[in-house]
Design an enzyme around this catalytic site. Structure first.
Site, PDB file in Angstrom:
ATOM      1  N   ASN A 170       0.667   4.802   0.057  1.00  0.00           N
ATOM      2  CA  ASN A 170       0.777   4.629  -1.394  1.00  0.00           C
ATOM      3  C   ASN A 170      -0.079   4.785  -1.685  1.00  0.00           C
ATOM      4  O   ASN A 170      -1.896   5.149  -1.257  1.00  0.00           O
ATOM      5  CB  ASN A 170       1.148   2.709  -1.041  1.00  0.00           C
ATOM      6  CG  ASN A 170       0.182   2.269  -2.455  1.00  0.00           C
ATOM      7  OD1 ASN A 170       0.430   2.576  -3.405  1.00  0.00           O
ATOM      8  ND2 ASN A 170      -0.451   0.836  -1.912  1.00  0.00           N
ATOM      9  N   MET A 197       1.979   4.464  -7.417  1.00  0.00           N
ATOM     10  CA  MET A 197       2.145   2.997  -6.825  1.00  0.00           C
ATOM     11  C   MET A 197       3.404   3.052  -6.087  1.00  0.00           C
ATOM     12  O   MET A 197       4.197   2.350  -6.959  1.00  0.00           O
ATOM     13  CB  MET A 197       1.179   2.153  -7.664  1.00  0.00           C
ATOM     14  CG  MET A 197      -0.125   1.937  -7.981  1.00  0.00           C
ATOM     15  SD  MET A 197      -0.630   1.729  -5.964  1.00  0.00           S
ATOM     16  CE  MET A 197       0.116  -0.271  -5.946  1.00  0.00           C
ATOM     17  N   CYS A 198       3.271   2.357  -4.381  1.00  0.00           N
ATOM     18  CA  CYS A 198       4.020   2.241  -4.295  1.00  0.00           C
ATOM     19  C   CYS A 198       3.935   0.533  -3.081  1.00  0.00           C
ATOM     20  O   CYS A 198       2.532   0.575  -3.281  1.00  0.00           O
ATOM     21  CB  CYS A 198       4.349   2.729  -3.295  1.00  0.00           C
ATOM     22  SG  CYS A 198       4.264   4.882  -4.172  1.00  0.00           S
ATOM     23  N   ARG A 199       4.906  -0.158  -2.235  1.00  0.00           N
ATOM     24  CA  ARG A 199       4.370  -0.839  -1.255  1.00  0.00           C
ATOM     25  C   ARG A 199       4.833  -0.448   0.280  1.00  0.00           C
ATOM     26  O   ARG A 199       5.403  -0.001   0.101  1.00  0.00           O
ATOM     27  CB  ARG A 199       4.817  -2.551  -1.702  1.00  0.00           C
ATOM     28  CG  ARG A 199       4.557  -2.565  -3.519  1.00  0.00           C
ATOM     29  CD  ARG A 199       3.273  -3.346  -3.023  1.00  0.00           C
ATOM     30  NE  ARG A 199       2.234  -3.025  -3.741  1.00  0.00           N
ATOM     31  CZ  ARG A 199       1.100  -2.910  -3.513  1.00  0.00           C
ATOM     32  NH1 ARG A 199       0.475  -4.363  -3.356  1.00  0.00           N
ATOM     33  NH2 ARG A 199      -0.087  -2.077  -3.463  1.00  0.00           N
TER      34      ARG A 199
END
Lengths: 274, 274, 274, 274
Positions: free
Chosen positions: D112, D1-3
């Site tokens: 993401n 998970m990223c942004r």
């Protein structure tokens, strides 16, 4: 032991000096020819002036030769005034807050050398820093304490005198602690307009420091060398050791002296700790 | 280019070899005398065997000389079998997953040298890795691919033959891509019981590798040297370049050969890529 | 804001407490439940006692949850007395020299909280450190200055009184600078024999701190829980927030008080800055 | 998970979006509101276009919130097109070569999400990468393999179709390995002229993605908000989660769809793996 360079003149991309010349500053991080140590792998920093009022800083804790971010930054950043530094720790931790250049307001400062006996002298030296300035010290090096002492003694008004008083205080404090010949330094500092360079050591055998020959003289020697044709007459470099291989490009800064790079005639004078 | 050492014998604290000797491995990170590069500042690693079944790993991305955690660890960790390595990158990123030793189950692997033309050859070499092993490759070096090829070819059953097949595949793949003389290697690998060392290069001029003289012979030469008096007869070291200054302590591993350190008589044989 | 734990008792591997419990310290680096900040990702440290006289230190600047070296180390290291800490910076740089625990000789120190107005107060506080001790300060945190003040005030002879005097000096210095309610702290410190824990804040609302229930009481509550069956009666934990999910395992340390874990009866007393 | 975020429009300094808004991208590194994980502390990257042909990259391995170099860079760097990303590792190492955006020639890519079962699928996916492109893969993430698959399938000629083929291959490969619902992604990619954004997941419940309302509509809603008055009509943002607090500023990108930001009318279409 460290290596540094200061550039002032026609805006160029940083990699023109940091990476492209033979014996470039980044090369010196692995293979310095004139340094006391041949390896300067304990961090790297560059400070540059641009559109903004305050100089920008990039400082990395790994060896300069492997810093991928610095390589990118140097490729796309142009500046007409910058300081760059590669570090060889003399004992203080390898951390960003110990990387040069140090910055205070518009001022940058970098140093090659050491205060011998710094562990013993540090407390007295730090006590002499203006209490207003004290909270801005963020690392643990002798070099940064020298900067804050110079600021305390008026760096922003009369840089030569302020650095002379700093050197004087270091030597006087060392005498009180029976530390002989404490100071070894070449220093570069700038306010974004002018650059001051100092070469001094208590023992009278200072680390090397060179400034670049005037460009028209250099062009006469090397009419075919493209890079230097595009630079303004006032462009100057100060370096711990020569970059590149141009014959006649470099003059040693004499022992116990200082130089000022500025609009109009540059200045060279003798340096005496007060 | 890198430097490594393997130790097998009476348990000692790691700093006895990593830090204390003159020309210790950590010294070599800044000043290698026999390396192709004098600086090996692109990471460090040590793998050691203890009470546990699996070896433990410590790997740092900064220069070995400044790694404070390694210094602490080496002071308090004792082991009778360990591999240590300092890295000089040949182009792949400076990151923990590229630091040696590499580990798979009980096995450790470290390498000094390179596969020339690795960018071109990599895909074919990686394809030859057993698909069951493939997901465990976590870095991007030639050294780690060599390890996984050796595992594929039976390292756990017949190490010498497996490494010979790995070397053979590298050379055969290089021929198919018109890359001449692709392989340059000294390799150390261990399963926690025995240590295998290999010295080979396609060009027949391999990086240096030494093993320690038998201890009773060495004691006869240096009856006053304390460190070696306390070590068992079977204690052995293999090193990229000699540590310390004991006359008569080191024998070169011959070109194109391998050695095995084990209980009972050690073994030395010739190495031929298959 | 930070989180820490202290363990004293039957030697166990560090990962038993750092990694294995639900809500372990390493979990808290990403998801603290009781902290002022939920993330404590600005470094990690552990100090442990072993065969050696001096405690060993491991300190990393990245988030604890991703520190591969710490995970290895915790798996293979057993100790009967250790302190561990995860950091959330309150403004000072993220660097190894600012990671807890701090060490001086046989002593370790870790802190959760802050000195409010530290930038203003720092110079006066640092001046109060014994000049003999001053050169050993290597980072830039309030926590480390608190440690050196406590050492100055006799930590090695009378820890409770020394920490009370340290807190008193901080509050007195703050008053002189018109900084209200300056001190917020839980502190853990040890000489390798005993562990002292302190919970205090000028405002009377201190960060949480818990100690473990006596083991025979806990065993009576949880006869089926394997881990605690193997631990000696004197085994104790002090933690910023509870680990695991055992009902009845934790007692809060009262406001403005201290505890001592030691051979024989532990001690709990009230804490008053002097 | 990223942004991540993508900006295209009137050149602004990077810190206008990375640091200054409430809920800025850098804030999200510590406190994401819409992410699967609230902490995105496993690295940060930004790629931007300037005078030069190729985009520049800065990538750091520490948490974004503490990256001092990024803060400096963002203050002095202006760009009319940039991608920024904060990382929460799903298991692959925290290292620079795993930080987004990835770059190939003029192209940047950030992602993401995750490929579930990536360990099992990786070999087959990597084999499908064009052998000419293969050597440029330098990290170990699923995200980078997705980029190289898209390049293999014609990203530079027909980006939407290429990403659809990439997603199709991932799903087909997963079926062959009995991995259900393998793909979860929002992707941003750009050639320095246009920006493509994709939102898709095999399970039909994709990570959030938003694009900014057209500026004249937004100005009508917020006539007093200075920042947006100075931006050109064509300025657009795509973000994993909304920045700032302007009512009406954000539209969700629908499930299984893509958008293109370009000169003239933007484009929004449905996305179907092939």
């Amino acid at each position: 032991m460290c290596r540094w360079l200061a550039y002032s003149g026609t805006p160029i991309s940083l990699d023109q000096l940091l990476y492209k010349p033979r014996f470039s500053l980044i090369d010196q991080s692995m293979h310095s020819r004139l340094g006391v140590e041949t390896t300067n792998g304990d961090g790297v920093g560059v400070g540059w002036y641009g559109a903004d009022d305050a100089p920008a800083l990039f400082r990395g804790v790994g060896p300069a030769w492997g810093d991928v971010n610095l390589r990118e930054l140097a490729r796309v950043t142009r500046s007409g005034l910058f300081l760059a530094h590669i570090r060889a720790s003399t004992g203080t931790p390898v951390q960003q807050s110990n990387c040069h250049p140090f910055r205070y307001g518009r001022w940058l400062w970098c140093h090659n050398g050491a205060i011998h006996g710094f562990r013993e002298l540090k407390r007295d030296l730090v006590l002499a820093v203006d209490p207003e300035l004290y909270p801005s010290i963020s690392g643990s090096t002798d070099s940064e304490v020298m900067f804050y002492l110079a600021l305390t003694f008026g760096l922003r008004d009369d840089p030569v005198r302020a650095v002379e008083r700093m050197a004087g205080l270091v030597e006087q404090t060392a005498r009180a602690h029976d530390v002989p010949e404490p100071l070894q330094m070449t220093v570069g500092t700038t306010d974004g307009e002018r650059v001051w360079a100092f070469r001094y050591s208590s023992v009278g055998k200072s680390r090397t420091l060179f400034y670049s020959t005037e460009l028209n003289a250099l062009r006469a020697l090397h009419p075919d060398f493209a890079l230097i044709q595009g630079l303004s007459e006032e462009t100057r470099l100060i370096v711990s050791e020569p970059l590149g291989e141009l014959e006649g490009a470099w003059q040693p800064v004499p022992e116990s002296s200082y130089g000022v790079i500025q609009k109009g005639a540059d200045e060279l004078g003798s340096f005496t700790p007060r």
